[in-house]
Design a protein around this motif. Structure first.
Motif, PDB file in Angstrom:
ATOM      1  N   LEU A 159       0.828  -1.083   0.028  1.00  0.00           N
ATOM      2  CA  LEU A 159       0.108   0.078   0.041  1.00  0.00           C
ATOM      3  C   LEU A 159       0.929   1.251   0.006  1.00  0.00           C
ATOM      4  CD1 LEU A 159      -2.874  -0.628   2.746  1.00  0.00           C
ATOM      5  CD2 LEU A 159      -2.963  -1.026   0.294  1.00  0.00           C
ATOM      6  N   LEU A 160       0.394   2.302  -0.718  1.00  0.00           N
ATOM      7  CA  LEU A 160       1.063   3.525  -0.701  1.00  0.00           C
ATOM      8  C   LEU A 160       0.114   4.545  -0.817  1.00  0.00           C
ATOM      9  CD1 LEU A 160       4.187   4.715  -1.033  1.00  0.00           C
ATOM     10  CD2 LEU A 160       3.703   4.999  -3.486  1.00  0.00           C
ATOM     11  N   LEU A 161      -0.116   5.362   0.060  1.00  0.00           N
ATOM     12  CA  LEU A 161      -1.083   6.418   0.051  1.00  0.00           C
ATOM     13  C   LEU A 161      -0.236   7.788  -0.277  1.00  0.00           C
ATOM     14  CD1 LEU A 161      -3.783   6.978   0.618  1.00  0.00           C
ATOM     15  CD2 LEU A 161      -3.431   7.312   3.000  1.00  0.00           C
ATOM     16  N   GLU A 162      -0.585   8.492  -1.097  1.00  0.00           N
ATOM     17  CA  GLU A 162       0.078   9.837  -1.532  1.00  0.00           C
ATOM     18  C   GLU A 162      -1.046  10.790  -1.249  1.00  0.00           C
ATOM     19  OE1 GLU A 162       1.508   9.889  -5.391  1.00  0.00           O
ATOM     20  OE2 GLU A 162       2.362   7.710  -5.251  1.00  0.00           O
ATOM     21  N   ASP A 163      -0.596  12.010  -0.954  1.00  0.00           N
ATOM     22  CA  ASP A 163      -1.467  13.338  -0.751  1.00  0.00           C
ATOM     23  C   ASP A 163      -1.241  14.111  -1.999  1.00  0.00           C
ATOM     24  OD1 ASP A 163       0.853  14.790  -0.914  1.00  0.00           O
ATOM     25  OD2 ASP A 163       1.089  15.519   1.000  1.00  0.00           O
ATOM     26  N   GLU A 164      -2.335  15.086  -2.144  1.00  0.00           N
ATOM     27  CA  GLU A 164      -2.369  15.655  -3.482  1.00  0.00           C
ATOM     28  C   GLU A 164      -1.046  16.276  -4.075  1.00  0.00           C
ATOM     29  OE1 GLU A 164      -3.557  16.337  -0.640  1.00  0.00           O
ATOM     30  OE2 GLU A 164      -3.956  18.366  -0.213  1.00  0.00           O
ATOM     31  N   SER A 165      -0.082  16.425  -3.543  1.00  0.00           N
ATOM     32  CA  SER A 165       1.000  17.084  -3.965  1.00  0.00           C
ATOM     33  C   SER A 165       2.123  15.961  -4.099  1.00  0.00           C
ATOM     34  CB  SER A 165       1.770  18.271  -2.872  1.00  0.00           C
ATOM     35  OG  SER A 165       2.091  17.517  -1.636  1.00  0.00           O
ATOM     36  N   ARG A 166       1.700  14.706  -4.164  1.00  0.00           N
ATOM     37  CA  ARG A 166       2.526  13.528  -4.399  1.00  0.00           C
ATOM     38  C   ARG A 166       3.387  13.345  -3.232  1.00  0.00           C
ATOM     39  NH1 ARG A 166       3.801  11.103  -9.714  1.00  0.00           N
ATOM     40  NH2 ARG A 166       3.584   9.466  -8.427  1.00  0.00           N
ATOM     41  N   ARG A 167       3.197  13.376  -1.880  1.00  0.00           N
ATOM     42  CA  ARG A 167       4.021  13.083  -0.935  1.00  0.00           C
ATOM     43  C   ARG A 167       3.525  11.720  -0.116  1.00  0.00           C
ATOM     44  NH1 ARG A 167       8.883  15.672  -0.699  1.00  0.00           N
ATOM     45  NH2 ARG A 167       8.636  17.650  -2.067  1.00  0.00           N
ATOM     46  N   VAL A 168       4.328  10.947   0.275  1.00  0.00           N
ATOM     47  CA  VAL A 168       3.869   9.355   0.771  1.00  0.00           C
ATOM     48  C   VAL A 168       3.217  10.230   2.087  1.00  0.00           C
ATOM     49  CG1 VAL A 168       4.596   7.391   1.846  1.00  0.00           C
ATOM     50  CG2 VAL A 168       5.736   8.344  -0.229  1.00  0.00           C
ATOM     51  N   ILE A 169       2.159   9.580   2.470  1.00  0.00           N
ATOM     52  CA  ILE A 169       1.537   9.761   3.500  1.00  0.00           C
ATOM     53  C   ILE A 169       1.637   8.401   4.682  1.00  0.00           C
ATOM     54  CG2 ILE A 169      -0.805  10.198   4.993  1.00  0.00           C
ATOM     55  CD1 ILE A 169      -1.472  11.330   2.556  1.00  0.00           C
TER      56      ILE A 169
ATOM     57  N   LEU B   6      -8.793   9.709  -3.956  1.00  0.00           N
ATOM     58  CA  LEU B   6      -9.279   9.888  -2.623  1.00  0.00           C
ATOM     59  C   LEU B   6     -10.103  11.149  -2.543  1.00  0.00           C
ATOM     60  CD1 LEU B   6      -7.612   8.111  -0.321  1.00  0.00           C
ATOM     61  CD2 LEU B   6      -7.971  10.111   0.826  1.00  0.00           C
ATOM     62  N   PHE B   7     -11.400  11.040  -2.649  1.00  0.00           N
ATOM     63  CA  PHE B   7     -12.165  12.443  -2.576  1.00  0.00           C
ATOM     64  C   PHE B   7     -12.762  12.585  -1.276  1.00  0.00           C
ATOM     65  CE2 PHE B   7     -11.624  12.004  -7.242  1.00  0.00           C
ATOM     66  CZ  PHE B   7     -11.500  13.230  -7.496  1.00  0.00           C
ATOM     67  N   VAL B   8     -12.936  13.671  -0.392  1.00  0.00           N
ATOM     68  CA  VAL B   8     -13.868  13.947   0.466  1.00  0.00           C
ATOM     69  C   VAL B   8     -14.482  15.427   0.430  1.00  0.00           C
ATOM     70  CG1 VAL B   8     -13.618  14.489   3.044  1.00  0.00           C
ATOM     71  CG2 VAL B   8     -11.863  13.018   2.164  1.00  0.00           C
ATOM     72  N   ALA B   9     -15.815  15.032   0.584  1.00  0.00           N
ATOM     73  CA  ALA B   9     -16.355  16.127   0.250  1.00  0.00           C
ATOM     74  C   ALA B   9     -16.157  16.965  -1.139  1.00  0.00           C
ATOM     75  CB  ALA B   9     -16.771  17.383   1.444  1.00  0.00           C
TER      76      ALA B   9
ATOM     77  N   HIS C 145      -4.278   9.962  -3.412  1.00  0.00           N
ATOM     78  CA  HIS C 145      -4.614   8.759  -3.941  1.00  0.00           C
ATOM     79  C   HIS C 145      -3.917   7.620  -3.223  1.00  0.00           C
ATOM     80  CE1 HIS C 145      -1.791  10.886  -6.205  1.00  0.00           C
ATOM     81  NE2 HIS C 145      -1.029   9.679  -6.073  1.00  0.00           N
ATOM     82  N   LEU C 146      -4.463   6.488  -3.579  1.00  0.00           N
ATOM     83  CA  LEU C 146      -3.954   5.316  -2.969  1.00  0.00           C
ATOM     84  C   LEU C 146      -3.671   4.205  -4.090  1.00  0.00           C
ATOM     85  CD1 LEU C 146      -3.735   3.238  -0.434  1.00  0.00           C
ATOM     86  CD2 LEU C 146      -6.126   2.433  -0.933  1.00  0.00           C
ATOM     87  N   TRP C 147      -2.410   3.863  -3.949  1.00  0.00           N
ATOM     88  CA  TRP C 147      -2.095   2.753  -4.753  1.00  0.00           C
ATOM     89  C   TRP C 147      -1.872   1.436  -3.981  1.00  0.00           C
ATOM     90  CZ3 TRP C 147      -1.456   4.370  -9.636  1.00  0.00           C
ATOM     91  CH2 TRP C 147      -0.925   5.793  -9.677  1.00  0.00           C
ATOM     92  N   VAL C 148      -2.424   0.291  -4.622  1.00  0.00           N
ATOM     93  CA  VAL C 148      -2.188  -1.113  -4.060  1.00  0.00           C
ATOM     94  C   VAL C 148      -1.616  -1.766  -4.993  1.00  0.00           C
ATOM     95  CG1 VAL C 148      -3.694  -2.958  -3.296  1.00  0.00           C
ATOM     96  CG2 VAL C 148      -4.571  -0.543  -2.778  1.00  0.00           C
ATOM     97  N   TYR C 149      -0.563  -2.346  -4.684  1.00  0.00           N
ATOM     98  CA  TYR C 149       0.254  -3.190  -5.397  1.00  0.00           C
ATOM     99  C   TYR C 149       0.123  -4.882  -4.765  1.00  0.00           C
ATOM    100  CZ  TYR C 149       2.701   0.624  -7.325  1.00  0.00           C
ATOM    101  OH  TYR C 149       2.892   1.647  -8.087  1.00  0.00           O
ATOM    102  N   ARG C 150      -0.471  -5.978  -5.788  1.00  0.00           N
ATOM    103  CA  ARG C 150      -0.535  -7.013  -5.415  1.00  0.00           C
ATOM    104  C   ARG C 150       0.426  -8.023  -6.277  1.00  0.00           C
ATOM    105  NH1 ARG C 150      -4.849 -11.134  -5.829  1.00  0.00           N
ATOM    106  NH2 ARG C 150      -5.752  -9.889  -7.681  1.00  0.00           N
ATOM    107  N   ASP C 151       1.321  -9.086  -5.898  1.00  0.00           N
ATOM    108  CA  ASP C 151       1.967  -9.844  -6.546  1.00  0.00           C
ATOM    109  C   ASP C 151       1.230 -10.938  -7.149  1.00  0.00           C
ATOM    110  OD1 ASP C 151       3.826 -11.573  -7.729  1.00  0.00           O
ATOM    111  OD2 ASP C 151       5.403 -11.208  -6.125  1.00  0.00           O
ATOM    112  N   ILE C 152       0.854 -10.939  -8.464  1.00  0.00           N
ATOM    113  CA  ILE C 152       0.148 -12.162  -8.898  1.00  0.00           C
ATOM    114  C   ILE C 152       0.832 -12.907  -9.838  1.00  0.00           C
ATOM    115  CG2 ILE C 152      -2.130 -10.647  -8.979  1.00  0.00           C
ATOM    116  CD1 ILE C 152      -1.696 -10.121 -11.795  1.00  0.00           C
ATOM    117  N   THR C 153       2.288 -12.968  -9.636  1.00  0.00           N
ATOM    118  CA  THR C 153       2.816 -14.037 -10.397  1.00  0.00           C
ATOM    119  C   THR C 153       2.333 -15.307 -10.343  1.00  0.00           C
ATOM    120  OG1 THR C 153       5.020 -12.401  -9.682  1.00  0.00           O
ATOM    121  CG2 THR C 153       5.349 -14.552 -10.894  1.00  0.00           C
ATOM    122  N   ARG C 154       2.220 -15.814  -9.255  1.00  0.00           N
ATOM    123  CA  ARG C 154       1.741 -17.388  -9.054  1.00  0.00           C
ATOM    124  C   ARG C 154       0.592 -17.535  -9.666  1.00  0.00           C
ATOM    125  NH1 ARG C 154       2.088 -19.631  -3.166  1.00  0.00           N
ATOM    126  NH2 ARG C 154       0.374 -20.839  -4.003  1.00  0.00           N
ATOM    127  N   GLN C 155      -0.319 -16.518  -9.408  1.00  0.00           N
ATOM    128  CA  GLN C 155      -1.676 -16.655 -10.079  1.00  0.00           C
ATOM    129  C   GLN C 155      -1.458 -16.505 -11.724  1.00  0.00           C
ATOM    130  OE1 GLN C 155      -4.490 -13.575  -8.878  1.00  0.00           O
ATOM    131  NE2 GLN C 155      -5.378 -13.517 -10.686  1.00  0.00           N
TER     132      GLN C 155
END
Ligand SMILES: Nc1nc2c(ncn2[C@@H]2O[C@H](COP(=O)(O)OP(=O)(O)OP(=O)(O)O)[C@@H](O)[C@H]2O)c(=O)[nH]1
Length: 538
Positions: free
Chosen positions: A261-271, A346-349, A355-365
């Motif tokens: 998981l990698l969550l970034e803020d609107e200025s692309r800094r890691v949260i 990520l939108f609030v009101a 935004h959130l990036w989710v990385y999943r290793d699907i090599t075996r799959q």
């Protein structure tokens, strides 16, 4: 609507003439009825009334503040116990501020209700109007105000503090932790003021209070005193604790997930990043070290991990410009791994907050899927393509032949008298024959040819780009190679022959059934003509 009120009559009224001559205001207030029961002439003036009757008719309940009402309710049991209560009250007759030292004692009316007899004594402290108002404000504020001497002994407190701390009269007793109180007393010897959030004793329970403390000088004695103002912050503290708990729960979830998981803020800094993310990209640092990092730079420095580095960076930029709902991509890594990446803005009101990036290793799959696809299209006994693959390939070839792009031939191969082999040598030896035939086809055909096992002992070969004549030659060559091959059976080695039907795909064939039927007919012709031979039809 004003209610009619009878002027009260009682023994004290009989002494009216005498009491009216006193300069000291004197009155009886019926606490239960919230009515003035008696007032001498000085008290009538103090209360700003024209006549005693007007004062008796006054509806105090309409103007009485909640704080005063609480204070009077607190008086009732004390008066009943015979206590004499000394208090300072402020009056404003004719707009003039007067502070009186009121001595209150119990007075029982003729109706048996508890009232209080108040003697208004001249105050020994002379205060100007603004000081009186300040005193009034302190009396009415819901903030708890207490004043202690330098040793922490209570000097005075306002009604709010009084209501919350019946019986607790020292500075230390106000604090749940007495050590904290001790430290604060010491601290105030060196500093004039301090603020803190502390657990305080209130009504026999513990509450979180914001506490302001300041050192002052007692105007009466000139000795140091401590003024303490407090207000309750327990609900806010409860919210903060709930927030801390839910943050911790979220952390546990994030750490427990086996997706990066990698969550970034609107200025692309890691949260937020998690350990799984660091593991996926061989980051040799704990995830919290990534917080605050510039993700644009990080993407540039890690793009070499992917088979298409520029495409990796460009896709990120594209997603961040469009900020679509959610997007999923497959990323091929240079080391052979496959990652599935999900992007979620990520939108609030309606406000974009990163935004959130989710990385999943699907090599075996992916390997598993490839394995299943291979198994679904392969004959397990011989490893050749099966009927399903043959049909797909034949359709593709038929389309290109129809389009006039290429010519193509088809062979149908059937083992001669295979039943007899099975019957005499056994099914297992028969299988060896099938495998030998498959190996012969595999080794003696071009890369572009497709040999298939389409039935029990029936095989097909698609020969793209081949003329009927060339196909016939290939068929004879295969036939001879098969006939010459020896199968090492358990009992004794054996040979077998095949019959081969040859045909070609034609642009006029309506379906692949048309061409396979022709191959089939050619193969049966070879059988009829004595087996171990090639027959051609087109
Ligand atoms: N060992 C083995 N035999 C199979 C397999 N599939 C089909 N057969 C056998 O192949 C034989 C085919 O026999 P038939 O169709 O009568 O033809 P044949 O004996 O080859 O005679 P002709 O084709 O007329 O030359 C049958 O005995 C089937 O049991 C298999 O996977 N393994």
């Amino acid at each position: 609507m004003t209610s009619f009120h009878h002027a009260p009559q009682s023994a004290i009224h009989d002494q009216a003439a005498l009491l009216d001559r006193l300069q000291t205001p004197l009155w009886v207030f019926d606490i239960e009825q919230e009515r003035m029961h008696y007032a001498n002439a000085a008290a009538v003036r103090l209360w700003g009334a024209e006549t005693p009757q007007a004062l008796y008719a006054r509806d105090f309940s309409a103007t009485m503040s909640e704080a005063t009402r609480r204070r009077l309710a607190d008086y009732l049991p004390r008066l009943a116990r015979g206590e004499v209560i000394d208090e300072h009250w402020s009056f404003y007759p004719g707009g003039q501020a007067i502070s009186l030292h009121c001595r209150c004692s119990r007075y029982v009316t003729e109706e048996g209700r508890t009232g209080m007899l108040v003697e208004g004594l001249e105050s020994d402290i002379s205060l100007d109007a603004s000081s009186l108002r300040a005193l009034e404000a302190v009396r009415h504020t819901p903030m708890m105000v207490s004043v202690f001497d330098g040793q922490g002994r209570l000097l005075v407190r306002n009604p709010a503090a009084l209501a919350a701390r019946q019986g607790l009269s020292s500075f230390a007793a106000c604090f749940s932790d007495h050590d904290v109180a001790g430290r604060l007393l010491q601290q105030l010897e060196g500093e004039p003021r301090t603020s803190l959030e502390a657990m305080m004793r209130v009504d026999d329970s513990d509450r979180w209070h914001h506490v302001d403390l300041c050192r002052a000088t007692d105007p009466k004695t000139g000795l140091p005193m401590i003024v303490m103002g407090e207000f309750d912050i327990t609900p806010r503290k409860a919210l903060e604790t709930a927030q801390l708990v839910s943050n911790r729960q979220l952390e546990v979830v994030i750490e427990g997930l086996d997706v990066g998981l990698l969550l970034e803020d609107e200025s692309r800094r890691v949260i937020v990043a998690n350990q799984a993310f660091c593991d996926l990209f061989d980051i040799d640092a704990p995830p919290e070290h990534l917080v605050g990092m510039d993700c644009r730079e990080a993407a540039e420095s890690t793009k070499g991990y992917f088979t298409e580095p520029e495409g990796f960076v460009a896709r990120i930029e594209e997603l961040l410009v469009t900020r679509r709902k959610q997007a999923r991509d497959l990323l091929a890594m240079a080391d052979g791994r496959f990652l599935e990446r999900t992007y979620t803005p990520l939108f609030v009101a309606d406000q974009y907050h990163g935004h959130l990036w989710v990385y999943r290793d699907i090599t075996r799959q992916r390997h598993q899927e490839a394995d299943w696809a291979r198994k679904a299209s392969t004959d397990p006994l011989t490893g050749l393509a099966n009927r399903r693959s043959f049909d797909d390939a034949a359709r593709r070839v038929a389309r290109t032949v129809k389009g006039g792009e290429i010519q193509a031939a088809l062979l149908m191969i059937d083992i001669d008298r295979f039943k007899a082999i099975n019957d005499t040598l056994g099914h297992a030896e028969g299988d060896k024959g099938l495998r030998l035939l498959a190996d012969t086809l595999r080794h003696h055909l071009r890369q572009s040819d497709l040999p298939c096992r389409t039935g029990g002992e029936e095989f097909m070969v698609i020969l793209p780009g081949m003329s009927p004549e060339e196909a016939r030659a290939v068929a004879w060559r295969l036939l001879r190679q098969i006939a010459e091959a020896t199968i090492e059976a358990e009992a004794l080695p054996f040979h077998f022959t095949v019959s081969i039907g040859v045909t070609c795909f034609t642009p006029t064939d309506a379906s692949i059934e048309a061409v396979t039927q022709r191959a089939d007919a050619a193969m049966y012709q070879a059988k009829r003509e004595g087996r171990n031979r090639v027959a051609v039809r087109w």
